[in-house]
Structure formats: C-alpha cells, structure tokens
Design a protein around this motif. Structure first.
Motif, PDB file in Angstrom:
ATOM      1  N   SER A  33      43.588  23.726  40.887  1.00  0.00           N
ATOM      2  CA  SER A  33      42.903  24.348  42.659  1.00  0.00           C
ATOM      3  C   SER A  33      43.138  25.566  42.582  1.00  0.00           C
ATOM      4  N   ARG A  34      43.836  26.225  41.637  1.00  0.00           N
ATOM      5  CA  ARG A  34      44.240  27.839  42.171  1.00  0.00           C
ATOM      6  C   ARG A  34      42.188  28.405  40.899  1.00  0.00           C
ATOM      7  N   ILE A  35      42.536  27.729  40.344  1.00  0.00           N
ATOM      8  CA  ILE A  35      41.285  28.114  39.804  1.00  0.00           C
ATOM      9  C   ILE A  35      40.082  28.462  39.979  1.00  0.00           C
ATOM     10  N   VAL A  36      39.761  26.977  40.801  1.00  0.00           N
ATOM     11  CA  VAL A  36      38.656  26.759  41.825  1.00  0.00           C
ATOM     12  C   VAL A  36      38.443  26.938  42.740  1.00  0.00           C
ATOM     13  N   ARG A  37      39.820  27.217  43.097  1.00  0.00           N
ATOM     14  CA  ARG A  37      39.669  28.856  44.830  1.00  0.00           C
ATOM     15  C   ARG A  37      39.313  29.857  43.812  1.00  0.00           C
ATOM     16  N   GLU A  38      39.458  30.682  43.279  1.00  0.00           N
ATOM     17  CA  GLU A  38      39.089  31.866  42.833  1.00  0.00           C
ATOM     18  C   GLU A  38      38.047  31.911  42.128  1.00  0.00           C
ATOM     19  N   ALA A  39      37.391  31.120  41.809  1.00  0.00           N
ATOM     20  CA  ALA A  39      35.282  30.541  41.717  1.00  0.00           C
ATOM     21  C   ALA A  39      34.435  30.536  42.558  1.00  0.00           C
ATOM     22  N   ALA A  40      35.444  29.903  43.375  1.00  0.00           N
ATOM     23  CA  ALA A  40      34.296  29.670  44.784  1.00  0.00           C
ATOM     24  C   ALA A  40      34.605  31.124  45.225  1.00  0.00           C
TER      25      ALA A  40
END
Length: 204
Positions: free
Chosen positions: A68-75
C-alpha cells in the motif's frame, strides 16, 4: 515643451496602478485555470493512464503494508509529474525520495562521528509561547501540504487549493481504475490501460 508637460500633469503620472490591476486579473485567471486543470476529463484520463503504467512497473513487495505504501508513493509521483513542477507541493513530492536517502546517509555519519556523552548535561527544553489560533492552524495546514511549511498565508492557500483539487482527481482516478478491475472480471492493470482510451465514463 516644458509648458505642455506642466499643463498636463496626468501624462506624467505613474501608470503602475493600472499595471497592478491587470496583473491581478491575470493572476486570478491563472489560478482559476490551474484549479480547472485538475477537473477536466482529458486530464483525468491522462493521469489514469500514467498511473496504470507506473503501477505495472512496480515490484511486488512481500507485505501488504509495504504494498500500500509503494502504491501510494507511485500515485503521488505521477500526480506530481502531472503538475509539471509548477507548484511547490509537486516539486517537494518529486524530491522527497532523494531527501530521505540523503537524510539516512547523514544520520549514519552523525552516529559514527558522535562522541561519548556520558558526562554531558541534559538540557531542559525551552518553554514555547502559545501561538494564536489562526497561526497554529496555518502551521498545521503547512505541514499537510508537501513542501509548504514556511510559506506565507496567501501562497499557502494557493498551494493548498491546487493540492486539494489534484487529490480529488487522484481519488476519482483510483476509484475509476478499481471499478475497471472489479467490473472487468478480474482483469489486469494492462487490460485497464487498454480500456482507458475507449471508456468515456470517467467524468464525475
């Protein structure tokens, strides 16, 4: 020649107030266009397509929390790229990863060079004066908007307005992509990217 200039003092008056009014109108129209930029269908579809491409190239982490952290950072990175560096918050997001790495390196060097503190005196924390309520709220808002801790209130409000509009578009885009994945019979992100160009149901 001298008499004509004295007889017509208006001709020698400073035209700066008119220029200031024109600049004010232009800045207001620019702020309005920046706000509307995040609300157009084309901008939302472009962001969704870039977000899908970024998510497809992410590595798969082991834990759900890391995922979830990686997806949030990518977004957030795609959102900052969409702003094209025009705002302080977008530049702060783009440079945050490098800043975190530099901070980690600096902390390691400080720990290695830190001498023993067995006889050091413990300093008492300084007593902070209570700030006015409005100033405290401005500081809280500055901490919420990336890179805007030390801005003046007018600039902070402009950055916050643009950042909130961009976040609203991000939520719509991610909701739209979630609907594509769930409604498409468990399709992949690549399938969602192919359908973005033909699907016109992204408008709110």
């Amino acid at each position: 020649m001298a008499s004509s200039t004295i007889a017509n003092p208006d001709a020698n008056s400073n035209p700066s107030p008119k220029k200031r009014r024109k600049i004010g109108v232009e800045s207001r129209s620019q702020i309005h266009s920046e706000e509307m930029r995040w609300k157009t269908e084309a901008e939302q579809q472009i962001y969704s397509s870039k977000l899908v491409n970024a998510l497809c190239h992410l590595r798969r982490p082991v834990s759900t929390t890391a995922s979830s952290r990686i997806v949030r950072e990518a977004a957030d990175r795609v959102l900052a790229n969409s702003a094209k560096g025009r705002t302080r918050w977008s530049r702060a997001i783009l440079t945050s990863r490098l800043s975190r790495r530099l901070a980690q390196v600096n902390r390691k060097h400080k720990r290695a060079a830190k001498p023993g503190t067995g006889n050091s005196r413990i300093k008492k924390p300084a007593v902070k004066k209570k700030q006015p309520l409005l100033q405290r709220k401005v500081q809280v808002l500055g901490r919420l908007v990336p890179g805007c801790r030390n801005l003046s209130m007018p600039n902070l409000l402009e950055e916050a307005t643009d950042y909130i509009a961009a976040l609203e578009m991000q939520v719509k885009a991610m909701t739209f992509l979630t609907g594509l994945l769930n409604g498409g019979g468990g399709g992949t992100l690549a399938d969602s990217s192919d359908r973005l160009g033909s699907d016109q149901s992204f408008t709110s």
